[in-house]
Structure formats: C-alpha cells, structure tokens
Write a protein that holds these residues in place. Sequence first.
Motif, PDB file in Angstrom:
ATOM      1  N   LYS A   1       0.839  -1.212   0.000  1.00  4.66           N
ATOM      2  CA  LYS A   1       0.000   0.000   0.000  1.00  4.66           C
ATOM      3  C   LYS A   1       0.879   1.270   0.000  1.00  4.66           C
ATOM      4  CE  LYS A   1      -3.318  -0.100   3.119  1.00  4.66           C
ATOM      5  NZ  LYS A   1      -3.958  -0.654   4.335  1.00  4.66           N
ATOM      6  N   LEU A   2       1.913   1.231   0.853  1.00  5.41           N
ATOM      7  CA  LEU A   2       2.791   2.411   0.931  1.00  5.41           C
ATOM      8  C   LEU A   2       3.567   2.599  -0.381  1.00  5.41           C
ATOM      9  CD1 LEU A   2       4.123   2.358   4.613  1.00  5.41           C
ATOM     10  CD2 LEU A   2       2.196   3.586   3.658  1.00  5.41           C
ATOM     11  N   THR A   3       3.930   1.500  -1.025  1.00  8.06           N
ATOM     12  CA  THR A   3       4.617   1.596  -2.323  1.00  8.06           C
ATOM     13  C   THR A   3       3.722   2.303  -3.343  1.00  8.06           C
ATOM     14  OG1 THR A   3       5.680  -0.493  -1.771  1.00  8.06           O
ATOM     15  CG2 THR A   3       5.874   0.223  -4.059  1.00  8.06           C
ATOM     16  N   LEU A   4       2.430   1.906  -3.302  1.00 11.05           N
ATOM     17  CA  LEU A   4       1.470   2.551  -4.214  1.00 11.05           C
ATOM     18  C   LEU A   4       1.384   4.056  -3.939  1.00 11.05           C
ATOM     19  CD1 LEU A   4      -1.534   0.075  -4.579  1.00 11.05           C
ATOM     20  CD2 LEU A   4      -0.004   0.939  -6.365  1.00 11.05           C
ATOM     21  N   GLN A   5       1.379   4.401  -2.626  1.00 12.50           N
ATOM     22  CA  GLN A   5       1.313   5.823  -2.241  1.00 12.50           C
ATOM     23  C   GLN A   5       2.528   6.573  -2.815  1.00 12.50           C
ATOM     24  OE1 GLN A   5      -0.975   7.568  -0.876  1.00 12.50           O
ATOM     25  NE2 GLN A   5      -2.337   6.056   0.089  1.00 12.50           N
ATOM     26  N   VAL A   6       3.730   5.916  -2.672  1.00 13.45           N
ATOM     27  CA  VAL A   6       4.961   6.559  -3.165  1.00 13.45           C
ATOM     28  C   VAL A   6       4.872   6.743  -4.685  1.00 13.45           C
ATOM     29  CG1 VAL A   6       7.427   6.211  -3.538  1.00 13.45           C
ATOM     30  CG2 VAL A   6       6.462   5.839  -1.284  1.00 13.45           C
ATOM     31  N   TYR A   7       4.412   5.674  -5.363  1.00 11.49           N
ATOM     32  CA  TYR A   7       4.282   5.765  -6.822  1.00 11.49           C
ATOM     33  C   TYR A   7       3.328   6.877  -7.212  1.00 11.49           C
ATOM     34  CZ  TYR A   7       6.786   1.336  -7.457  1.00 11.49           C
ATOM     35  OH  TYR A   7       7.747   0.360  -7.471  1.00 11.49           O
ATOM     36  N   SER A   8       2.260   6.974  -6.443  1.00 10.76           N
ATOM     37  CA  SER A   8       1.262   8.004  -6.760  1.00 10.76           C
ATOM     38  C   SER A   8       1.869   9.402  -6.551  1.00 10.76           C
ATOM     39  CB  SER A   8       0.034   7.740  -5.888  1.00 10.76           C
ATOM     40  OG  SER A   8      -0.572   8.897  -5.507  1.00 10.76           O
ATOM     41  N   LEU A   9       2.701   9.522  -5.471  1.00  7.37           N
ATOM     42  CA  LEU A   9       3.371  10.815  -5.212  1.00  7.37           C
ATOM     43  C   LEU A   9       4.320  11.156  -6.357  1.00  7.37           C
ATOM     44  CD1 LEU A   9       4.329  10.724  -1.402  1.00  7.37           C
ATOM     45  CD2 LEU A   9       2.802  12.322  -2.528  1.00  7.37           C
ATOM     46  N   ILE A  10       5.126  10.120  -6.734  1.00 10.99           N
ATOM     47  CA  ILE A  10       6.121  10.340  -7.804  1.00 10.99           C
ATOM     48  C   ILE A  10       5.410  10.730  -9.106  1.00 10.99           C
ATOM     49  CG2 ILE A  10       7.877   9.201  -9.230  1.00 10.99           C
ATOM     50  CD1 ILE A  10       8.543   7.517  -6.678  1.00 10.99           C
ATOM     51  N   ALA A  11       4.286  10.035  -9.323  1.00  7.20           N
ATOM     52  CA  ALA A  11       3.549  10.315 -10.559  1.00  7.20           C
ATOM     53  C   ALA A  11       3.027  11.753 -10.603  1.00  7.20           C
ATOM     54  CB  ALA A  11       2.390   9.329 -10.685  1.00  7.20           C
ATOM     55  N   SER A  12       2.656  12.236  -9.413  1.00  9.15           N
ATOM     56  CA  SER A  12       2.085  13.590  -9.410  1.00  9.15           C
ATOM     57  C   SER A  12       3.167  14.679  -9.248  1.00  9.15           C
ATOM     58  CB  SER A  12       1.041  13.714  -8.292  1.00  9.15           C
ATOM     59  OG  SER A  12       1.605  13.342  -7.079  1.00  9.15           O
ATOM     60  N   ALA A  13       4.431  14.278  -9.016  1.00  7.09           N
ATOM     61  CA  ALA A  13       5.506  15.266  -8.810  1.00  7.09           C
ATOM     62  C   ALA A  13       6.093  15.708 -10.154  1.00  7.09           C
ATOM     63  CB  ALA A  13       6.588  14.632  -7.939  1.00  7.09           C
ATOM     64  N   GLU A  14       6.517  16.918 -10.145  1.00  2.57           N
ATOM     65  CA  GLU A  14       7.151  17.437 -11.371  1.00  2.57           C
ATOM     66  C   GLU A  14       8.388  18.228 -10.988  1.00  2.57           C
ATOM     67  OE1 GLU A  14       4.537  19.675 -13.918  1.00  2.57           O
ATOM     68  OE2 GLU A  14       2.982  18.121 -13.668  1.00  2.57           O
ATOM     69  N   LEU A  15       9.409  18.120 -11.842  1.00  2.00           N
ATOM     70  CA  LEU A  15      10.646  18.870 -11.571  1.00  2.00           C
ATOM     71  C   LEU A  15      10.648  20.099 -12.473  1.00  2.00           C
ATOM     72  CD1 LEU A  15      13.254  18.572  -9.881  1.00  2.00           C
ATOM     73  CD2 LEU A  15      14.300  17.528 -11.907  1.00  2.00           C
ATOM     74  N   GLU A  16      10.569  21.232 -11.824  1.00  2.00           N
ATOM     75  CA  GLU A  16      10.560  22.477 -12.607  1.00  2.00           C
ATOM     76  C   GLU A  16      11.693  23.355 -12.103  1.00  2.00           C
ATOM     77  OE1 GLU A  16       6.779  24.326 -12.242  1.00  2.00           O
ATOM     78  OE2 GLU A  16       5.754  22.775 -13.416  1.00  2.00           O
ATOM     79  N   GLN A  17      12.566  23.684 -13.042  1.00  4.82           N
ATOM     80  CA  GLN A  17      13.728  24.536 -12.732  1.00  4.82           C
ATOM     81  C   GLN A  17      14.461  24.020 -11.498  1.00  4.82           C
ATOM     82  OE1 GLN A  17      11.815  28.299 -12.208  1.00  4.82           O
ATOM     83  NE2 GLN A  17      11.583  28.647 -14.415  1.00  4.82           N
ATOM     84  N   ASP A  18      14.767  22.772 -11.582  1.00  2.00           N
ATOM     85  CA  ASP A  18      15.492  22.073 -10.512  1.00  2.00           C
ATOM     86  C   ASP A  18      14.757  22.007  -9.183  1.00  2.00           C
ATOM     87  OD1 ASP A  18      17.471  21.451 -12.206  1.00  2.00           O
ATOM     88  OD2 ASP A  18      18.856  23.037 -11.523  1.00  2.00           O
ATOM     89  N   SER A  19      13.494  22.499  -9.210  1.00  2.00           N
ATOM     90  CA  SER A  19      12.714  22.413  -7.972  1.00  2.00           C
ATOM     91  C   SER A  19      11.624  21.379  -8.166  1.00  2.00           C
ATOM     92  CB  SER A  19      12.060  23.756  -7.637  1.00  2.00           C
ATOM     93  OG  SER A  19      13.053  24.678  -7.380  1.00  2.00           O
ATOM     94  N   LEU A  20      11.403  20.669  -7.099  1.00  2.00           N
ATOM     95  CA  LEU A  20      10.354  19.626  -7.172  1.00  2.00           C
ATOM     96  C   LEU A  20       9.022  20.250  -6.826  1.00  2.00           C
ATOM     97  CD1 LEU A  20      10.243  16.489  -7.567  1.00  2.00           C
ATOM     98  CD2 LEU A  20      10.043  16.388  -5.077  1.00  2.00           C
ATOM     99  N   TRP A  21       8.050  19.973  -7.655  1.00  2.00           N
ATOM    100  CA  TRP A  21       6.719  20.516  -7.414  1.00  2.00           C
ATOM    101  C   TRP A  21       5.742  19.375  -7.172  1.00  2.00           C
ATOM    102  CZ3 TRP A  21       2.021  19.888  -9.679  1.00  2.00           C
ATOM    103  CH2 TRP A  21       1.013  20.790  -9.268  1.00  2.00           C
ATOM    104  N   LEU A  22       4.974  19.526  -6.157  1.00  2.00           N
ATOM    105  CA  LEU A  22       3.935  18.509  -5.878  1.00  2.00           C
ATOM    106  C   LEU A  22       2.607  19.198  -5.728  1.00  2.00           C
ATOM    107  CD1 LEU A  22       6.339  16.684  -3.665  1.00  2.00           C
ATOM    108  CD2 LEU A  22       4.661  15.275  -4.862  1.00  2.00           C
ATOM    109  N   PRO A  23       1.528  18.565  -6.094  1.00  2.00           N
ATOM    110  CA  PRO A  23       0.219  19.238  -6.050  1.00  2.00           C
ATOM    111  C   PRO A  23      -0.216  19.541  -4.603  1.00  2.00           C
ATOM    112  CG  PRO A  23      -0.020  16.951  -6.727  1.00  2.00           C
ATOM    113  CD  PRO A  23       1.429  17.236  -6.634  1.00  2.00           C
ATOM    114  N   GLU A  24      -1.113  20.472  -4.511  1.00  2.00           N
ATOM    115  CA  GLU A  24      -1.656  20.881  -3.210  1.00  2.00           C
ATOM    116  C   GLU A  24      -2.591  19.816  -2.654  1.00  2.00           C
ATOM    117  OE1 GLU A  24      -1.612  24.035  -1.283  1.00  2.00           O
ATOM    118  OE2 GLU A  24       0.335  23.956  -2.320  1.00  2.00           O
ATOM    119  N   HIS A  25      -3.245  19.167  -3.572  1.00  2.00           N
ATOM    120  CA  HIS A  25      -4.319  18.252  -3.191  1.00  2.00           C
ATOM    121  C   HIS A  25      -4.095  16.868  -3.791  1.00  2.00           C
ATOM    122  CE1 HIS A  25      -8.209  18.247  -1.229  1.00  2.00           C
ATOM    123  NE2 HIS A  25      -8.543  17.302  -2.110  1.00  2.00           N
ATOM    124  N   PHE A  26      -4.302  15.871  -2.964  1.00  2.00           N
ATOM    125  CA  PHE A  26      -4.114  14.478  -3.439  1.00  2.00           C
ATOM    126  C   PHE A  26      -5.433  13.720  -3.437  1.00  2.00           C
ATOM    127  CE2 PHE A  26       0.049  15.767  -2.017  1.00  2.00           C
ATOM    128  CZ  PHE A  26       0.878  15.277  -2.998  1.00  2.00           C
TER     129      PHE A  26
END
Lengths: 454, 228
Positions: A51-76
């Motif tokens: 379950k936690l692996t799925l959570q991590v995958y979901s986080l990684i999927a929603s993360a984006e690297l913009e100008q060397d900064s990691l961006w993650l959404p406000e809402h999951f």
Amino acid sequence: MTHAHFYSVKHSILGRLLLATLVLLPLFCGLLGWSLDKAFTSSTHANEKAKLTLQVYSLIASAELEQDSLWLPEHFTDDRLNQASSDLFAVVFSKDPYTLIWRSKSAIKLKVPASWKATEIQPGSAVFGEVGNSQDELFFLQYHVVWEGDGEVERSFQFVVFERQDRVNQQIKAYRQTLWGWLITIAISITLVQVLILKWGLKPIKAVSDDLSLIQQGKQNKLHGSYPLELEEMTNSINTLLSNEAEQRKRYKKTLSNLAHSLKTPLAIMQGSLKPNNSAQNAELAEQINRIDQIVSYQLKKAISVPLNPFSNTIPLKTNCQKVVAALHKVYRDKPTNVVMDIPEDLTFKGEKGDLMEILGNLIDNAFKYGKGKIHIEASPINKNGLSLVIEDNGNGIATEYREKLLQRGERADTTQIGQGIGLSVVADIVSSYQGSIEINQSDLGGALVTVSL
Amino acid sequence: MRILIVEDEDKLRGQLLSALQDKKYVVDVAKDGEEALHLGQEYDFDLAIVDLGLPKINGVEVIERWRANSIAFPIIILTARGNWEDKVEGLDAGADDYLVKPFHLEELFSRIKALLRRSTGHAHPVIHFANNTLVLDLSGKKVSVDGRALELTAYEYNTLEYLVLHRGKTITKTALTEHLYDQDFDRDSNVIEVFVGRLRKKIDPNNTLKPICTVRGQGYRFELLPDN
C-alpha cells in the motif's frame, strides 16, 4: 503436586497418557498460534508495504521537476494526505545536502520521528520498515528517485511515506484474540475428547483387571471377557497359567491323598495285626506305629497348607462353619451341645478351603470334645481381607503352662481323649503360613478361648 | 447284626472281616465303590464301614447315592488323610461317624456299638425293661434278670439284642438269619426257633413278662417298653 497425586499419575496408564496430552497439547497449540500469528503479521506488513509503495508511486507520478525544484500538487486523491490529523503523511528529501523539501498537509502536525534516518539506497529501490516508540509507531517506505534536471544535472530525491500502525495493530490484536480464543477452545475440546478416547481405549485393560478381581473373589475361575487382539495373547497366557495352577494344585492334593492312603492303610493293617496279649513286644510295636502315624499325619497336614496364592478363592466362613458344626453334632450325638454362632453372612476367608476346614475342624472339634455343652463361635473382619475368629467353650480350659506347648507339634494336655495330638499345632502351622496369629486364653464361659487372626 | 465293610485293601478288609466275625457280627465285604453301591442297595444292613478312597466310585459318592435312595443304615467312614475337608464332606454326604487310619480295633468296635444303639433310638447303652426286671447292657453285651446275670451264648445274645433294638417291629426268621448268622448257615433249619425258645426260658423262666411274642407265619416281635 502431593505425593498421592504423583503416585496415582505414575501408576495409572490413563494418568500418564493424560499428563502427556496436557504437556504436549499446550505446546502444540502454542507453536501453532505463534506461527499463525507470525504468518498473519508478516502478511499484514507485506500488505502495508504494498500500500505504501502505491502511495509513493502516486506521489512520484504527481511530482514534477521544474527549474530544478520539485513541485507537488496541493491536493491528493487520497484524502488522508490532505487532512492534518490523518494517520498517513509523506515527505520528500533532497540529497546533498539532506533537506526536507516537501511534506504533505497531513504532516503539518506530525513530525518525522527523530529516530528515523534515511537509508542510503540505490535509485529506484525502496526500503520498508517500522519506526517510533511504543506510543507512536509508524510504518515507512522510503523510495529513491533520480531525476534529470536542467543541464542534464541529476537530482536525487527520497520520497518517504509514513503511516501510523494503530489500524494494523488493531487488526492484529483482533486476529490474535480470535486465534487464541479458538486455539484454547480446541485444546480443551481435544483434551476432553482425548479423555473419552483414552477411557474407551483402556476399557479392555480395565475389563481384564475387573475379571482378575472376580477371580480373586472366587466368583469365576478364568478370564471370560472378549478382549482386543493386542491383549488376547496376554489373557490367553493368564488363563493357561490359572488353569495350570489349578490343575497342579488338584494333582498335588490328589498325590497327597494317594500318599496318605498308601501310607496309612499299611499302618492300619499293622495295627490290626497286633494281638491283644499285652506283650512288651506288642507294646513297642504299637508305640512305633503310633510314632510313624503321628509323623506322617503331621507332615501330610503341613504339606496341604501351601503359601498364600493371590488367586486363592474367597471362601464363605459362615456356611463352612455351619457344615463343620453340623458334622460334629453327628459325631458327638451323645453329647448335646449348644453352639452359638455369631458370624457375618458376607465374611470370607481368602485362601485354600482345605486350610479353613482344618482350622475350623480342629478348633471346633476340641470345643465339642473338651466343652461341657456350650460353644460360642464369633468372627469379625479385620483390615482389608483379614478376619478374626474366636472359638470358646465351657470346659475346664487349658492351663497357662500348656498354652504355648500345645501350639507345638504333637503336644497334648489331655491323654484321656482319643486323638493324635496334632490338631492345635497343625492349626498353628496353617495360621503362620497365612502370616496370622493364634492365641489361647481363658473364656468367660469357663473353658478355653482360642483366637485366630488371619 | 449285619455289617458291610467297604475297603479296597485286601489285608485290611480281611482283618476287619475276621475281627468283626469274632465279635459275632454278620459281615459282608465289598472291594470297590461299585460293589458297595450294589450290596447296599440290595441287602438290608445294620451298619456300613466305608473307606473314602475307593476304586471305581469314591466313598463319598457311594454314601450320597445310598442316601439318595433312602438307605438309612448308619455309616462309619475310614479316612487315610484325616483332614477335615474330607471328614466334613463324608459326614455331610450322610455318614454318621469317622475313623482316621490307622485305628485301634477297640475304637472301631465302640463306634459300631454306639452307632447301632443310636440308630435304634437308644441314647444310653444300658436299657431297662419291666421295672428293672430285665436289663440289657449293649456295650458290655450282658443281660441280667432280677439283678442276676444271665449266661447267654453269643448267638442267643445277638438274637435278643437284635429284637430289642428293633422293638415293636416284627422280625422275620429270614431277617434274623441274615442279620445274625454267617452266610453258610442252614436257613431251613429250625435253629432260630430253638434259640428263641431258649431265650424265652432264660429271660422269662416263669413266663410272666412275655417279652418276645410270636407273630404267626411272620416272625418275632420284642414287646416290652423301656423303663424311661
């Protein structure tokens, strides 16, 4: 455990088997419970890891690297990451230096436990584990991600998801309660069933023991029951042994009888050949015949009394006493004698019938012979199988100085009556072969009082 | 008195036979149980002496079978072992007394006399008749009339004793012959009549007591009642 308990367990097959069951069954149930518990816990943990692996995958999927900064959404989509007081939170660390660069809203109140340290792992691999103290236990899954940023610079991030263990612990606790509840119920049921099975299984042995005790009581002469194959050889052997013993005893008695007949008849002929001329030679011959007769009688009577046999019959005392008294009433028909008998109906003598008859015959005959018309016979049980027999008469009694001597071979106090003078000593010999005792005293009736304890 | 001896040992049987014949008993012998059973059932004895260890049928069984057939004569058992189990078994089967081998012949004679007396209902060996006029001493085999001892021959005494012990019953001449005299005795002779005639003269010279009456065509009967 008291000595008595220990003794009964040690000496009972049922006790031994039950003791073994009581030791083995909890051990078996304990091991079974422990392994099931282990299996369930590790399955729950594996489930949690997934379950936690799925959570991590979901986080990684929603993360984006913009100008060397990691961006993650406000809402999951998993609401637990959005709620401040949920049991799930996520954090992201950047490497070189290790810096917390993001945490989920749910992690606002929660802190990464001080004891947790990120593990150095290869990119693309994950670490699952537990952290925290007894009040606040957490599962975590750490995942190493490397992204290529601007200028083809690789950026490393550690995505870590934490989840409180409360819910899983609750599940394990409920599972354990159910598991141990059932195991205890099964253990008790198996023990009860085991007792029944053991009793059923040991029933033939009890039947053998009951049959043997019936033989000892003289109610049957062999093992009659139908026994299982495993016991058949033993019970057949016991039956053979019993019948051989009985046969041997019968043969022994018959041989003695024949021996007596073949020794005593020539003596009777010799006695009859003596001419009544009162010559010294005749007197000498008569004395020698009498001596041989006494020795033969004493030794034969002594030989009849054999050591106590555990399978001896139990002989009813009262009926046999009545038979002896009836026989003696016939013999002493010219001497009316009142015999009072005080013997319990169920009192028995454990031994050979011949021995009992010899004791009763000699003692009651003496009472008839030396009494003056009154005899009292009393018997009572002593200990488990023993009995005490008292025979008294209203004759002249036996003088104190003769009492000891009379119990020795061939001694008699009175030579005016016919007899071989071995009666009391034969009784004393038989009584001693039964480890009993005999005593001569003065009766309140005036005569002798003989007490025999067997 | 007619006695049956049952003993398998030839010598002992012979001794008993001659000793009892010397005492003027009429004696028959049997050497095994089968013969004893037959003789006991066929003839009317006054007493039997039975050894317990007999061939063919043992002594106890012989006694049991006699008693089962209502044969009531008194029985003395002879036992070699002398153990009480055998004695009680024999007495229980129907014997009246026992003797353990070896025994003194005098002991046997006194037991025989006591049993014969008892079997005819006399508790005491001395029997008085007609206010002490006639006295019969069974143990001493003596007879006195008016205090004077009578000289009787053995046969005369035995005839009187048999009639007295069977008082009130008519005894045929044949029965008297069988119970009092040896087998070779001439049964057709009138010796019985002679003995009874002599007896009457000796015990009742004045013909006042009339103790023995003749039952015509049947035999003799002793009529006097004992004093007590």
